[in-house]
Scaffold this active site. Structure first.
Site, PDB file in Angstrom:
ATOM      1  N   THR A 168       0.820  -1.052   0.142  1.00 62.96           N
ATOM      2  CA  THR A 168       0.180   0.144  -0.049  1.00 62.96           C
ATOM      3  C   THR A 168       0.954   1.428  -0.156  1.00 62.96           C
ATOM      4  O   THR A 168       1.903   1.303  -0.379  1.00 62.96           O
ATOM      5  CB  THR A 168      -0.929   0.004   1.290  1.00 62.96           C
ATOM      6  OG1 THR A 168      -0.303  -0.339   2.563  1.00 62.96           O
ATOM      7  CG2 THR A 168      -1.875  -1.152   0.997  1.00 62.96           C
ATOM      8  N   VAL A 215       0.707   4.538   2.496  1.00 59.45           N
ATOM      9  CA  VAL A 215       1.160   4.994   3.884  1.00 59.45           C
ATOM     10  C   VAL A 215       2.033   3.973   4.526  1.00 59.45           C
ATOM     11  O   VAL A 215       3.036   4.321   5.381  1.00 59.45           O
ATOM     12  CB  VAL A 215       0.185   5.683   4.516  1.00 59.45           C
ATOM     13  CG1 VAL A 215       0.646   6.016   6.014  1.00 59.45           C
ATOM     14  CG2 VAL A 215      -0.624   6.738   3.837  1.00 59.45           C
ATOM     15  N   CYS A 216       1.561   2.848   4.684  1.00 60.71           N
ATOM     16  CA  CYS A 216       2.114   1.895   5.527  1.00 60.71           C
ATOM     17  C   CYS A 216       3.702   1.748   5.197  1.00 60.71           C
ATOM     18  O   CYS A 216       4.347   1.254   6.279  1.00 60.71           O
ATOM     19  CB  CYS A 216       1.366   0.463   5.080  1.00 60.71           C
ATOM     20  SG  CYS A 216      -0.306   0.450   5.409  1.00 60.71           S
ATOM     21  N   PRO A 217       4.299   1.624   3.958  1.00 57.98           N
ATOM     22  CA  PRO A 217       5.602   1.460   3.798  1.00 57.98           C
ATOM     23  C   PRO A 217       6.416   2.494   4.384  1.00 57.98           C
ATOM     24  O   PRO A 217       7.516   2.434   5.018  1.00 57.98           O
ATOM     25  CB  PRO A 217       5.855   1.185   2.397  1.00 57.98           C
ATOM     26  CG  PRO A 217       4.834   1.662   1.778  1.00 57.98           C
ATOM     27  CD  PRO A 217       3.656   1.583   2.569  1.00 57.98           C
ATOM     28  N   LEU A 231       6.771   1.849   8.277  1.00 55.93           N
ATOM     29  CA  LEU A 231       7.481   0.583   8.573  1.00 55.93           C
ATOM     30  C   LEU A 231       8.977   1.315   8.374  1.00 55.93           C
ATOM     31  O   LEU A 231       9.735   0.744   9.264  1.00 55.93           O
ATOM     32  CB  LEU A 231       7.022  -0.255   7.692  1.00 55.93           C
ATOM     33  CG  LEU A 231       5.528  -0.987   8.064  1.00 55.93           C
ATOM     34  CD1 LEU A 231       5.431  -2.364   7.218  1.00 55.93           C
ATOM     35  CD2 LEU A 231       5.452  -1.368   9.594  1.00 55.93           C
TER      36      LEU A 231
END
Length: 187
Positions: A44, A46-48, A51
């Protein structure tokens, strides 16, 4: 209902870390500080970024005795595929937990049922397996791991100094407060 002050409920999940598959349970949270970071899904937008930001703080967290567990409703196989195919996620060294059964998302009350995805939830867990901090954001709001590091330092400080509390924006080494009758109305 808040999870703060409550013990992590039992679970068993498969995870991916550093080229290996492993099993994670609530027992892994005991005896050390842990952070459980839920995010909606692999591959996806925003997720990376979140993380990667968390990975940038991972060495500091490890020095503080903290293990990091990222969790989405994807499988551990999907985590491996994402790790193998993304330059950003390929840097990740912490545990990536799969929760396709939604057990963890339900236990931590972050499941978006109609989507089968997780909210952006961050949980600070003490060495007794008890939740000490919770942050939940909408899916379009990324988190800042440097703020998380500060909160964990504060949680560790008050655990080691139970007669003191950390005020707003407390930084390691700065002044704390000792609650008592003499402070009432004076702050």
């Amino acid at each position: 209902m808040s999870l703060v002050g409550k013990k992590v409920m039992p679970f068993k999940a498969n995870a991916y870390q550093n080229g290996e598959f492993l099993e994670v349970t609530e027992e892994d949270f005991e005896g050390q500080w842990s952070v459980v970071v839920f995010y909606p899904a692999d591959f996806t937008f925003v997720c990376p970024t979140e993380l990667e930001d968390l990975q940038n703080e991972y060495d500091a967290l490890k020095e503080m005795g903290v293990e990091v567990y990222s969790v989405s409703t994807d499988t551990h196989f999907t985590h491996k595929a994402w790790h193998d195919n993304s330059d950003t996620i390929g840097k990740i060294e912490f545990v990536m937990v799969g929760d396709p059964s939604h057990t963890l998302c339900e236990n931590f009350d972050v499941l978006i049922e109609e989507d089968g995805l997780a909210d952006r939830g961050t949980f600070i867990i003490d060495p007794d397996g008890v939740v000490q901090g919770v942050e939940i954001n909408a899916g379009n709001l990324g988190r800042d791991s440097s703020a998380l590091v500060r909160k964990i330092k504060a949680a560790q400080y008050v655990r080691n100094n139970p007669d003191e509390v950390c005020p707003a924006k407390w930084e390691e080494g700065s002044k704390t407060l000792k609650p008592g009758l003499d402070l009432v109305g004076k702050i």
